[in-house]
Motif scaffolding. Structure first.
Motif, PDB file in Angstrom:
ATOM      1  N   UNK A  68       0.831  -1.215   0.000  1.00 21.04           N
ATOM      2  CA  UNK A  68       0.000   0.000   0.000  1.00 21.04           C
ATOM      3  C   UNK A  68       0.867   1.268   0.000  1.00 21.04           C
ATOM      4  N   UNK A  69       1.915   1.214   0.806  1.00 24.15           N
ATOM      5  CA  UNK A  69       2.830   2.361   0.837  1.00 24.15           C
ATOM      6  C   UNK A  69       3.465   2.565  -0.537  1.00 24.15           C
ATOM      7  N   UNK A  70       3.882   1.465  -1.140  1.00 21.21           N
ATOM      8  CA  UNK A  70       4.454   1.540  -2.484  1.00 21.21           C
ATOM      9  C   UNK A  70       3.478   2.226  -3.441  1.00 21.21           C
ATOM     10  N   UNK A  71       2.247   1.748  -3.456  1.00 22.40           N
ATOM     11  CA  UNK A  71       1.273   2.286  -4.415  1.00 22.40           C
ATOM     12  C   UNK A  71       0.925   3.740  -4.112  1.00 22.40           C
ATOM     13  N   UNK A  72       0.842   4.051  -2.807  1.00 24.76           N
ATOM     14  CA  UNK A  72       0.529   5.416  -2.421  1.00 24.76           C
ATOM     15  C   UNK A  72       1.604   6.394  -2.933  1.00 24.76           C
ATOM     16  N   UNK A 126      11.211   4.937 -11.576  1.00 29.44           N
ATOM     17  CA  UNK A 126      10.766   3.583 -11.943  1.00 29.44           C
ATOM     18  C   UNK A 126      11.974   2.687 -12.192  1.00 29.44           C
ATOM     19  N   UNK A 127      12.938   3.239 -12.894  1.00 30.96           N
ATOM     20  CA  UNK A 127      14.184   2.527 -13.168  1.00 30.96           C
ATOM     21  C   UNK A 127      14.853   2.086 -11.855  1.00 30.96           C
ATOM     22  N   UNK A 128      14.722   2.910 -10.821  1.00 27.83           N
ATOM     23  CA  UNK A 128      15.338   2.581  -9.541  1.00 27.83           C
ATOM     24  C   UNK A 128      14.790   1.255  -8.999  1.00 27.83           C
ATOM     25  N   UNK A 129      13.448   1.118  -8.985  1.00 28.46           N
ATOM     26  CA  UNK A 129      12.854  -0.130  -8.476  1.00 28.46           C
ATOM     27  C   UNK A 129      13.184  -1.313  -9.385  1.00 28.46           C
ATOM     28  N   UNK A 130      13.187  -1.061 -10.692  1.00 29.48           N
ATOM     29  CA  UNK A 130      13.507  -2.156 -11.619  1.00 29.48           C
ATOM     30  C   UNK A 130      14.945  -2.630 -11.427  1.00 29.48           C
ATOM     31  N   UNK A 131      15.851  -1.666 -11.276  1.00 32.95           N
ATOM     32  CA  UNK A 131      17.274  -2.008 -11.266  1.00 32.95           C
ATOM     33  C   UNK A 131      17.735  -2.582  -9.934  1.00 32.95           C
ATOM     34  N   UNK A 132      17.259  -2.021  -8.838  1.00 32.44           N
ATOM     35  CA  UNK A 132      17.800  -2.420  -7.540  1.00 32.44           C
ATOM     36  C   UNK A 132      16.952  -3.471  -6.832  1.00 32.44           C
ATOM     37  N   UNK A 133      15.705  -3.666  -7.283  1.00 30.47           N
ATOM     38  CA  UNK A 133      14.857  -4.681  -6.646  1.00 30.47           C
ATOM     39  C   UNK A 133      14.449  -5.779  -7.626  1.00 30.47           C
ATOM     40  N   UNK A 134      13.791  -5.422  -8.722  1.00 34.84           N
ATOM     41  CA  UNK A 134      13.255  -6.472  -9.598  1.00 34.84           C
ATOM     42  C   UNK A 134      14.364  -7.275 -10.273  1.00 34.84           C
ATOM     43  N   UNK A 138      16.077  -6.667   1.164  1.00 29.16           N
ATOM     44  CA  UNK A 138      15.144  -6.159   0.161  1.00 29.16           C
ATOM     45  C   UNK A 138      14.234  -5.088   0.764  1.00 29.16           C
ATOM     46  N   UNK A 139      13.786  -5.348   1.989  1.00 31.39           N
ATOM     47  CA  UNK A 139      12.957  -4.330   2.660  1.00 31.39           C
ATOM     48  C   UNK A 139      13.695  -3.000   2.753  1.00 31.39           C
ATOM     49  N   UNK A 140      14.947  -3.065   3.095  1.00 31.30           N
ATOM     50  CA  UNK A 140      15.724  -1.820   3.208  1.00 31.30           C
ATOM     51  C   UNK A 140      15.829  -1.092   1.866  1.00 31.30           C
ATOM     52  N   UNK A 141      16.071  -1.866   0.810  1.00 31.95           N
ATOM     53  CA  UNK A 141      16.143  -1.246  -0.520  1.00 31.95           C
ATOM     54  C   UNK A 141      14.804  -0.647  -0.912  1.00 31.95           C
ATOM     55  N   UNK A 142      13.743  -1.333  -0.546  1.00 35.70           N
ATOM     56  CA  UNK A 142      12.401  -0.854  -0.866  1.00 35.70           C
ATOM     57  C   UNK A 142      12.140   0.499  -0.178  1.00 35.70           C
ATOM     58  N   UNK A 143      12.452   0.554   1.106  1.00 31.00           N
ATOM     59  CA  UNK A 143      12.252   1.814   1.843  1.00 31.00           C
ATOM     60  C   UNK A 143      13.132   2.916   1.254  1.00 31.00           C
ATOM     61  N   UNK A 144      14.337   2.537   0.869  1.00 30.71           N
ATOM     62  CA  UNK A 144      15.191   3.527   0.211  1.00 30.71           C
ATOM     63  C   UNK A 144      14.534   4.008  -1.082  1.00 30.71           C
ATOM     64  N   UNK A 145      13.965   3.079  -1.832  1.00 30.27           N
ATOM     65  CA  UNK A 145      13.258   3.448  -3.063  1.00 30.27           C
ATOM     66  C   UNK A 145      12.096   4.385  -2.795  1.00 30.27           C
ATOM     67  N   UNK A 200      16.961   6.711  15.582  1.00 30.22           N
ATOM     68  CA  UNK A 200      15.702   5.988  15.723  1.00 30.22           C
ATOM     69  C   UNK A 200      15.736   4.663  14.993  1.00 30.22           C
ATOM     70  N   UNK A 201      14.574   4.044  14.880  1.00 26.76           N
ATOM     71  CA  UNK A 201      14.506   2.737  14.242  1.00 26.76           C
ATOM     72  C   UNK A 201      13.913   2.797  12.842  1.00 26.76           C
ATOM     73  N   UNK A 202      13.393   3.973  12.481  1.00 28.17           N
ATOM     74  CA  UNK A 202      12.828   4.094  11.142  1.00 28.17           C
ATOM     75  C   UNK A 202      13.921   4.442  10.139  1.00 28.17           C
ATOM     76  N   UNK A 203      13.455   4.730   8.955  1.00 24.27           N
ATOM     77  CA  UNK A 203      14.413   5.050   7.901  1.00 24.27           C
ATOM     78  C   UNK A 203      15.086   6.395   8.148  1.00 24.27           C
TER      79      UNK A 203
END
Lengths: 382, 382, 382, 382
Positions: free
Chosen positions: B5-9, B45-53, B121-128, B186-189
Motif C-alpha cells: 500500500x505504501x508503495x502504491x501510495x 521507476x528505473x530505480x525499483x527495476x534495477x535495484x529490486x526487480x 530487500x525491505x531496506x532497498x524498498x524503503x530507500x526506493x 531511531x529505528x525508522x528510515x
C-alpha cells in the motif's frame, strides 16, 4: 482563387511533414541551429499574420498578442525577438494551441484572399509561400536531427526516400572560357539575393555529372583523410579536432561496420548513395584529397543545365556575397537575405527535403561552413 | 501488505503531481539543474527495476534494455549514464511509453511484494520510497521552473498552496551553551548522511521563531542590499553581478510594482509570506545586512523542536560534510550521499514541495550556494 | 626601532625571493590564480602606502596615482580594482619602476616609523607584515608555476630545498574523545579568522605522525586510483576527467619513468619526499583508497603539538567557515578573510614556501578544492 | 652580395621597431590574435634556420633544439606547434637569448649567402624576406595593442607618424564595365595567393579618391549608427552587442570629448585623419549608413592606379578565396596561404605599419571580419 489553393496546398504540406511525429517530438531543440517543429509551425503562421493580415485585413483580430514575442525569429523591426536557444524551453503554447493558431490564421487568410489583392500584397503573399517552403526544408531536417540524435533511433517514415533512383553515367562536362550571365531575370518569384542578372567571366573548367557517393567518401576515411591536416583549412582542422569528427553526421561504426541513421531508421551505409550530411570543411578536404576542387556558384549555375541536380544541396567554393547592384527592400522584409552575407558559403541546387518547385537554377542557399544537418553533397571540378 | 500500500501510495503521488501538465510540459529542460518531468517519472521507476526487480525477482523481464541508459542519473556503477544536460533533448521514450513503463514495473512490484521479503530487500524498498519522495520534491519545483520561465506564465493549479496559514508570534528562542547530541538514532528510515548520532559543543545563541518574510526582504532590496558588496561573499558578489540579480527568483518588477510567479500564476508579492527562491548568497547577505547570521545545522537541529518548520527549506551556515564515523554503503546505493560532500551548503527543515512524512528534524538537504529554484527560506540567529 | 628592523627584514625578503629571476619572469600570468611576481612586489607596497602612509603620514605624497588602480587586488572599498586575469597583460609599470616604488615607500615608511606610533597604526603595520608574508608564499609558488610550465624547465635555484631532511618514525597518535579548545588567544598577531577561542567536541581518532610520501602516492596511481570513480567526489571526478589529471602537478612521465619539476629543475621523483601539489580532491581520493580519511581542522589543531609540521600545507576535511562569534573589522581591513568563507577548504600547518614564524598552530589557510600550485600535502586519520 | 645586404636590412628593421620597448613589453600577449614581440623576433629567425640553414647549409648546428617547439607557428609539417594563446606565458627564452639567437642565425646566414645559391634557395630566401616583413607589420600593431591597452598609455615614439600629410581632393573615379585582368604576372616576388593573372568581368562603378576620415565616422556615431541594427550584418550586430562596441578601437570618451590612443600617446581625435582600427562589420555598417558600399577586391585592383593608397589597409567586400588555378606549393611552404581561405575578408593596399616596398597593387591581405588592431580603413564605392 489560384492563390487560395496554392496557399492551402503549401500550408497543408507543413502539417503533412509533421504527421509521423508524436507530441514530444515537436518540442525539443537539441542544438541552437535546429528549431523545435512546433516553432516552425507557429513562425510561418506568424509571418502571414504579421505581414499580411495585420496591415491589410480590415478588422483582423490578432490571435494572441504574446505570440509575436514567441514566434518572431530574426525580424528585428518587429518587436523583441526570442533568444534563439530558448525555443527548446517553451512547452507552451502547446502543439494543439499552435494548430489552433494555424487554423485561425488560415481561415482569416482564405477570407482575405477572396477579395481582389493589390500587387504589393500579392508579392508579400508569394514571399510568404516561399518563406514557408524554406521552413519546410528545415522542418524535415530538424526532425531528422531530433530523431537521429535520440538513442532509440526512432523511424520517421518508411515512405520518405532519402535517395533518388535515377542512374547517371559518371563523367565530366567541359565548359569553355568566356563571359556568362548569372542571376534571375524571369517573371516568377525569386529571392532578392538572386536578382540583378549580371555578367561574370569564367575560365575553362570540367565539372562532374555525378555527386560523390558513399563508397568514394569511405575511401577518403580509410585513407586517413580525417587525420591529415594537409587536406583541410586551418579552421576546418580545428573543427575536426575539437569536435572529434571521423565521419559524416549520422554515421555510426558498430562492430567494424558503418551504419547510417536515415528517415527509415539506422541502416547499413548505402555505398551507391550520394554522401550527405558533410560540412563545407569536409567537402573541401575530400576535394583536396582527390586533387580536385569544388565549383564556384557561377560555374555551377552555368553548367547545371547539363546535369541532374536536386538530390543534395551542393557546397560551392563561393562565399555568400551580394550580386552587383544588390539592394535590400525597405522594412522588415528587407532583412531577409542581406544581413547574412558574411562568413557563409553558398550551396546550389536543392535536396530531397526541398518542396517541389521551390528551387531553381539561380537559387542561392547558404550556411556556415561547419554545419551538416542539411542534406548536403559534393560535386567536383577539375 | 502494508508495504504494497505504501508503495502504491507513493507511486501514485508522483503521477498526481503531474496531473495538471500538458504533454509538452513533461519534455523540456530549461537549465541543467532542472530535469524534465518525464525523466523523473522514468528514473524513479528505473530505480525499483534495477535495484529490486532485476536482482531479486525471479524471471523478471526488463521492460526495455535501452531505458537503463536513458533513465540512469548518477549511479556510475550501473552502466554508462546520460550526460545530464541532454535530458531535455530526448523526445522519446514518449510520455505515454513512460507511463506504460511505470505500469509494467508497478505490476511486477505488486506481485513481488506479495511474497515474504528478506531484510535486505525491505531496506532497498524503503530507500526506493524515500528516493521517489526526493524526486517528488524536485518534480514540483522543476515544474514550477518550467512554467515560471515561460513568457505565458501558465497556472499550475489553483489548489496547491505555497504559503501555510499558521500565524506565529515573532521572537527569539535562547539556547544555552553545552554539549548536544546530533544525528538520527531511531529505528525508522534515515539517510546515511544523518547517521552516527554524536556530540557537538554549542555556544549560546538565540534563534528566530519565524522565517524572514517578503516585507523584510523588500526592505533589504530598497536599502540597496544587492548593490553593496559589503554584505556579500566575494563569490556571491560575482554571482550577483554576472547574473545581474536584483531580487529573488520569480519576482518581476512591472510598472513599479513587484509581482511573483507562483503555482497559481503571476500575482502581486504577498508581503506576509516567507521570502523564498533565494540563494545561500542572498540569505547570507540579508543576514549580514541585519547584523545577524544564519544558524549552523547543529544549532538548527537543537532548536527546531521549539518552533514550527516545514514551509521552506532553511539555508544554514554549515557546509555539507560527513558526520564522525560516516561510511558509504557498498555498491551503487553507497553513491547516494557521500560523493556530494564538497562545495554544498546544508538546508534543514522541509518545504511545501516535500511529501508528507518525508522529512524529520535530523534530515539534511544540500544544494550549491547559488541555486534558487527550491522553496528556500531564511531563519536568523543572533 | 624594532618595528623598523622587522619592516626592513620582511620587505627585503620579498626581493630576495625574486633574486634568481630574469626580468621576463616577473611579467607573465599563465593562469588566473597565479599573479605575476611584479604584481606581488607592487601590491604589497601599495598596502603600506594606502593603509599607513596615506592616512597617517602627514605630507606624504603618493608615488603615482595610477598605481592604486594597478596594484589593488580585492579591496573593493579602495577604488576600482583591476580585473584579476588582466594582470598578466600589464608590461608597465616596468620591474624597475616597481623597485623604485618599493624604495620610495620604504624610505617614507622608515621615516614614519621613527616617530611614536598609535596602537591603531601598530596593528595595521603588523597586519601589513603578515600580509606581505602571505604574498611571499604566493610569490614563490607563483614563480614555480611560471618556470615549471615553461617548456625549457629553467632552474630557480640550487639552494632552495623543497624537502626537509628530518627523519620521522611512522605511526599514529591517538586522541581521546572530549571537549577541546580551538582558536587563538595569545597576545601576538593572529588573523581575525583564528579568533574567538571556543570549545568543540571531538570523538576518538588516530592521526598519522607522517605525511603521505611519493612512494605511497605512486601506489595509488598504479592501482588505478585516478580511473576509479568510487574514490572521488562527483565534482572531483568531473575535475579529473575534464582536466585529464593522471598525477600530481609537475609530474611528467618520460619514457616510462616519473619526473618532477622542482625549484632545482626537472628531476626523478623522490620516493621518500612527501607528495605535494595535489588538490583536495586527490587528497580525499587517496584517503578513500586507503580506507582512511583526512583530519578536520579541529582534530589537526588538537593533535599537532604531537607531530612535526611545516613542510606542506595539509588539506583538511573542514570547509572554511567562521568561528562562533566571528565578526569583520570595519572598513577595508575587514574584507580580509570573511568574504572568502564559502566553497573553500581549510589547510593547516605551513609549507617550505612559508616565511619563518609566519604560521602557528591555530593558523587557517584556505583554497578552492581543485587548486594544486601550493605545496600541499596529505596527513591521514583513521 | 645584394641579397646579403637586403637580408641584413630587413633583419635590422625588425630590431629597430623594437628599439623603444622595455624588456617587459616584449613578453605579454593580451589577446590571442596579438603575439608577444619576442615571439615575432624568434619566429622570423626560426624561419630562416628551418627552411634555409638546416636543409641547405652544410654543417649548420641548430642553435637550440627546443626553439622549434617554441617558435613554430602554424607550420604543421614542422613538428608540434605551441598552442597559440600560450605564447604570452613563456618568460623564457629571455629577450636577450632571442637576440643571441638572431645574431647566431644572422652570422650563419651571412656566411651561407656568400656562396652561390641555387634558384630554389633564392626563392626561399625571398619568401623569408617577405615573411619577416609581414611580421614587422604585426610587430608594430601588436606593440600598439600592448601599450594602448595599458592603463598608463605609454608613448611608443614621438617620431613614428600614423597619418601621412598628403592632401587629396575628394571625389569619385568612374570605372567602365568590361573584362579586366587581375593578379600578379611580374617577375618579382609575389605570394601564391596573387598568382594566375586571370580575367574578371566588372560592372560600372565609382570609387572614392579618399579614405573616410574621423569627422565622417563621428557623424555615424552621433547619428546612432552603433545602435541601429539596420546597418549591420546579423553577425556584426551580435558582435557590437556582445562586445558593447560604441566607437573604433583605441577611442576613449573622456569628459564628453573623444580621445584616441596613438603611437604618440593619448591625443584628441584628429578629425582630418582617416578613420582606423575599425572592423569589417563597422566598415560595412558605415557604408550602409551612407547608402554606399565597399569595393570588391577586383574593383579596388582595377581602380587603384588612379588614387593614392598605402596609409590604411582597406576592407573590401570580397571574401578571401583562391584565384582560378590556385595551387599550393608542396611541403611546409605551401601552408602559407591556402589554408586560411575561409571566413576571412580581403584587405587591399598597405598601411603605415607596412615596410617600404612590401606591398603592391595585387597584394591580398586578409583578416577575420571582427578584427580591429590593424591600421584598417574605409574607401567607399557607389
Amino acid at each position: 482563387m489560384e492563390l487560395v489553393e496554392e496557399y492551402l496546398r503549401i500550408r497543408k504540406y507543413s502539417e503533412q511533414i509533421c504527421e509521423p511525429l508524436q507530441t514530444e517530438d515537436y518540442v525539443v531543440q537539441p542544438v541552437a541551429d535546429v528549431s523545435p517543429p512546433k516553432w516552425h509551425l507557429g513562425h510561418t503562421t506568424w509571418f502571414f499574420e504579421t505581414f499580411i493580415l495585420k496591415p491589410f485585413s480590415v478588422n483582423y483580430q490578432v490571435h494572441n498578442d504574446d505570440y509575436n514575442f514567441v514566434f518572431n525569429s530574426y525580424y528585428e523591426t518587429v518587436g523583441n525577438r526570442v533568444i534563439r536557444t530558448d525555443r527548446g524551453n517553451l512547452s507552451r503554447p502547446s502543439v494543439n494551441e499552435i494548430y489552433q493558431y494555424r487554423a485561425y490564421v488560415d481561415e482569416a487568410m482564405v477570407n482575405f484572399l477572396k477579395a481582389p489583392l493589390a500587387d504589393e500584397v500579392k508579392e508579400l503573399l508569394i514571399l510568404g509561400f516561399n518563406h514557408e517552403q524554406q521552413h519546410q526544408e528545415l522542418l524535415l531536417t530538424d526532425i531528422k536531427y531530433i530523431l537521429g540524435n535520440n538513442p532509440l533511433f526512432p523511424v520517421y517514415s518508411k515512405d520518405k526516400k532519402e535517395v533518388l533512383t535515377s542512374k547517371i553515367e559518371p563523367g565530366f562536362i567541359n565548359i569553355e572560357e568566356g563571359v556568362y550571365e548569372i542571376g534571375y531575370n524571369g517573371k516568377d518569384f525569386s529571392f532578392d539575393n538572386e536578382l540583378n542578372r549580371h555578367k561574370v567571366y569564367l575560365h575553362d573548367f570540367a565539372i562532374s555529372k555525378t555527386l560523390v557517393n558513399n563508397a568514394e567518401f569511405l575511401e577518403f576515411i580509410n585513407a586517413g583523410g580525417y587525420k591529415n591536416f594537409n587536406y583541410w583549412h586551418a579552421e576546418g582542422w580545428d573543427w575536426v579536432n575539437s569536435n572529434q569528427v571521423t565521419s559524416p553526421m549520422y554515421w555510426h561504426l558498430i562492430d567494424g561496420k558503418w551504419f547510417n541513421y536515415t528517415l527509415d531508421g539506422l541502416l547499413p551505409v548505402d555505398l551507391n548513395a550520394p554522401v550527405s550530411h558533410i560540412s563545407y570543411y569536409e567537402a573541401y578536404a575530400f576535394a583536396s584529397w582527390k586533387g580536385m576542387r569544388l565549383p564556384t556558384e557561377f560555374e555551377w549555375e552555368v553548367a547545371a543545365k547539363n546535369f541532374n541536380w536536386g538530390e543534395r544541396w551542393e557546397w560551392t567554393e563561393s562565399a555568400y556575397l551580394p550580386y552587383p547592384g544588390f539592394s535590400k527592400a525597405p522594412g522588415a522584409i528587407g532583412e531577409y537575405n542581406g544581413k547574412f552575407m558574411v562568413n557563409q558559403k553558398v550551396l546550389r541546387g536543392a535536396s530531397i527535403a526541398t518542396p517541389a518547385k521551390h528551387s531553381r537554377i539561380t537559387y542561392r542557399n547558404f550556411f556556415h561552413p561547419h554545419l551538416r544537418w542539411q542534406y548536403t553533397g559534393i560535386r567536383l571540378v577539375k
